[in-house]
Design a protein around this motif. Structure first.
Motif, PDB file in Angstrom:
ATOM      1  N   VAL A  12       0.858  -1.185   0.000  1.00 28.36           N
ATOM      2  CA  VAL A  12       0.000   0.000   0.000  1.00 28.36           C
ATOM      3  C   VAL A  12       0.892   1.232   0.000  1.00 28.36           C
ATOM      4  N   GLN A  13       0.387   2.311  -0.543  1.00 24.78           N
ATOM      5  CA  GLN A  13       1.137   3.559  -0.533  1.00 24.78           C
ATOM      6  C   GLN A  13       1.003   4.259   0.812  1.00 24.78           C
ATOM      7  N   ALA A  14       1.982   5.058   1.123  1.00 23.64           N
ATOM      8  CA  ALA A  14       1.928   5.834   2.362  1.00 23.64           C
ATOM      9  C   ALA A  14       0.637   6.648   2.414  1.00 23.64           C
ATOM     10  N   GLY A  15       0.026   6.659   3.583  1.00 24.47           N
ATOM     11  CA  GLY A  15      -1.249   7.337   3.761  1.00 24.47           C
ATOM     12  C   GLY A  15      -2.451   6.448   3.540  1.00 24.47           C
ATOM     13  N   GLY A  16      -2.223   5.268   3.000  1.00 20.14           N
ATOM     14  CA  GLY A  16      -3.306   4.346   2.716  1.00 20.14           C
ATOM     15  C   GLY A  16      -3.696   3.503   3.915  1.00 20.14           C
ATOM     16  N   SER A  17      -4.570   2.542   3.652  1.00 22.07           N
ATOM     17  CA  SER A  17      -5.126   1.702   4.716  1.00 22.07           C
ATOM     18  C   SER A  17      -5.084   0.232   4.328  1.00 22.07           C
ATOM     19  N   LEU A  18      -4.997  -0.595   5.349  1.00 18.30           N
ATOM     20  CA  LEU A  18      -5.122  -2.037   5.203  1.00 18.30           C
ATOM     21  C   LEU A  18      -5.848  -2.566   6.422  1.00 18.30           C
ATOM     22  N   ARG A  19      -6.486  -3.705   6.256  1.00 16.86           N
ATOM     23  CA  ARG A  19      -7.139  -4.366   7.379  1.00 16.86           C
ATOM     24  C   ARG A  19      -6.624  -5.793   7.465  1.00 16.86           C
ATOM     25  N   LEU A  20      -6.002  -6.091   8.562  1.00 17.25           N
ATOM     26  CA  LEU A  20      -5.529  -7.443   8.815  1.00 17.25           C
ATOM     27  C   LEU A  20      -6.589  -8.222   9.588  1.00 17.25           C
ATOM     28  N   SER A  21      -6.673  -9.511   9.282  1.00 17.81           N
ATOM     29  CA  SER A  21      -7.583 -10.394   9.985  1.00 17.81           C
ATOM     30  C   SER A  21      -6.814 -11.595  10.493  1.00 17.81           C
ATOM     31  N   CYS A  22      -7.262 -12.128  11.601  1.00 18.76           N
ATOM     32  CA  CYS A  22      -6.666 -13.339  12.168  1.00 18.76           C
ATOM     33  C   CYS A  22      -7.800 -14.249  12.623  1.00 18.76           C
ATOM     34  N   GLY A  78     -13.921 -15.265  17.739  1.00 21.95           N
ATOM     35  CA  GLY A  78     -12.677 -15.976  17.489  1.00 21.95           C
ATOM     36  C   GLY A  78     -11.778 -15.338  16.456  1.00 21.95           C
ATOM     37  N   LYS A  79     -12.150 -14.188  15.948  1.00 20.59           N
ATOM     38  CA  LYS A  79     -11.315 -13.470  15.006  1.00 20.59           C
ATOM     39  C   LYS A  79     -10.881 -12.137  15.613  1.00 20.59           C
ATOM     40  N   VAL A  80      -9.696 -11.729  15.247  1.00 21.41           N
ATOM     41  CA  VAL A  80      -9.209 -10.425  15.673  1.00 21.41           C
ATOM     42  C   VAL A  80      -8.758  -9.662  14.435  1.00 21.41           C
ATOM     43  N   TYR A  81      -9.066  -8.378  14.417  1.00 21.93           N
ATOM     44  CA  TYR A  81      -8.811  -7.544  13.260  1.00 21.93           C
ATOM     45  C   TYR A  81      -7.912  -6.376  13.654  1.00 21.93           C
ATOM     46  N   LEU A  82      -7.175  -5.899  12.670  1.00 19.66           N
ATOM     47  CA  LEU A  82      -6.372  -4.696  12.874  1.00 19.66           C
ATOM     48  C   LEU A  82      -6.605  -3.772  11.684  1.00 19.66           C
ATOM     49  N   GLN A  83      -7.340  -2.711  11.916  1.00 24.31           N
ATOM     50  CA  GLN A  83      -7.556  -1.698  10.891  1.00 24.31           C
ATOM     51  C   GLN A  83      -6.404  -0.701  10.979  1.00 24.31           C
ATOM     52  N   MET A  84      -5.674  -0.579   9.881  1.00 25.91           N
ATOM     53  CA  MET A  84      -4.492   0.282   9.864  1.00 25.91           C
ATOM     54  C   MET A  84      -4.731   1.424   8.888  1.00 25.91           C
ATOM     55  N   ASN A  85      -4.783   2.616   9.403  1.00 26.76           N
ATOM     56  CA  ASN A  85      -4.978   3.814   8.590  1.00 26.76           C
ATOM     57  C   ASN A  85      -3.746   4.707   8.653  1.00 26.76           C
ATOM     58  N   SER A  86      -3.663   5.630   7.734  1.00 24.66           N
ATOM     59  CA  SER A  86      -2.544   6.583   7.684  1.00 24.66           C
ATOM     60  C   SER A  86      -1.209   5.857   7.779  1.00 24.66           C
ATOM     61  N   LEU A  87      -1.067   4.835   6.977  1.00 25.29           N
ATOM     62  CA  LEU A  87       0.141   4.014   7.044  1.00 25.29           C
ATOM     63  C   LEU A  87       1.371   4.786   6.617  1.00 25.29           C
TER      64      LEU A  87
END
Length: 122
Positions: A12-22, A78-87
């Motif tokens: 992802v480009q700087a400033g973008g977002s990703l969402r991790l799931s587990c 049973g799932k954990v998420y990590l929303q990552m913004n302003s990367l």
């Protein structure tokens, strides 16, 4: 057999977002401490964000200072998420899902996922 399986990483480009799931399987993780660590090239693994059971079906969230205001952790069934913004490029790392069934998280981790790569380009 306990398994923690991460998904959602990528480039992802700087400033973008990703969402991790587990996704956790093999045990009941409802009251487990769960969250995320990361390891950048040449650096030690570090805590990013975590959740701990606080009773009544609710969880307490905790964050490393360097992600406060940018990352949000959540969990459900049973799932954990990590929303990552302003990367930022310095967020580039392998991100690991982690869990501890005895409430010692993040100071102690019983189970680790295999990790997923997040790359932030400048």
């Amino acid at each position: 057999q306990v398994q923690l399986a991460e998904s959602g990483g990528g480039l992802v480009q700087a400033g973008g977002s990703l969402r991790l799931s587990c996704s956790a399987s093999g045990r009941t993780f409802d009251r487990a401490g769960m969250g995320w660590f990361r390891q950048a090239p040449g650096k030690e693994r570090e805590f990013v964000a975590g959740t701990r059971w606080s009773g009544g079906g609710t969880y307490y969230g905790d964050y490393a200072d360097f992600v406060k205001g940018r990352f949000t952790i959540s969990r459900d069934n049973g799932k954990v998420y990590l929303q990552m913004n302003s990367l930022k490029p310095e967020d580039t790392a392998v991100y690991y899902c982690a869990a501890d069934l005895e409430g010692r998280f993040p100071g102690h981790v019983e189970y680790w996922g295999k990790g997923i790569l997040v790359t932030v380009s400048s």
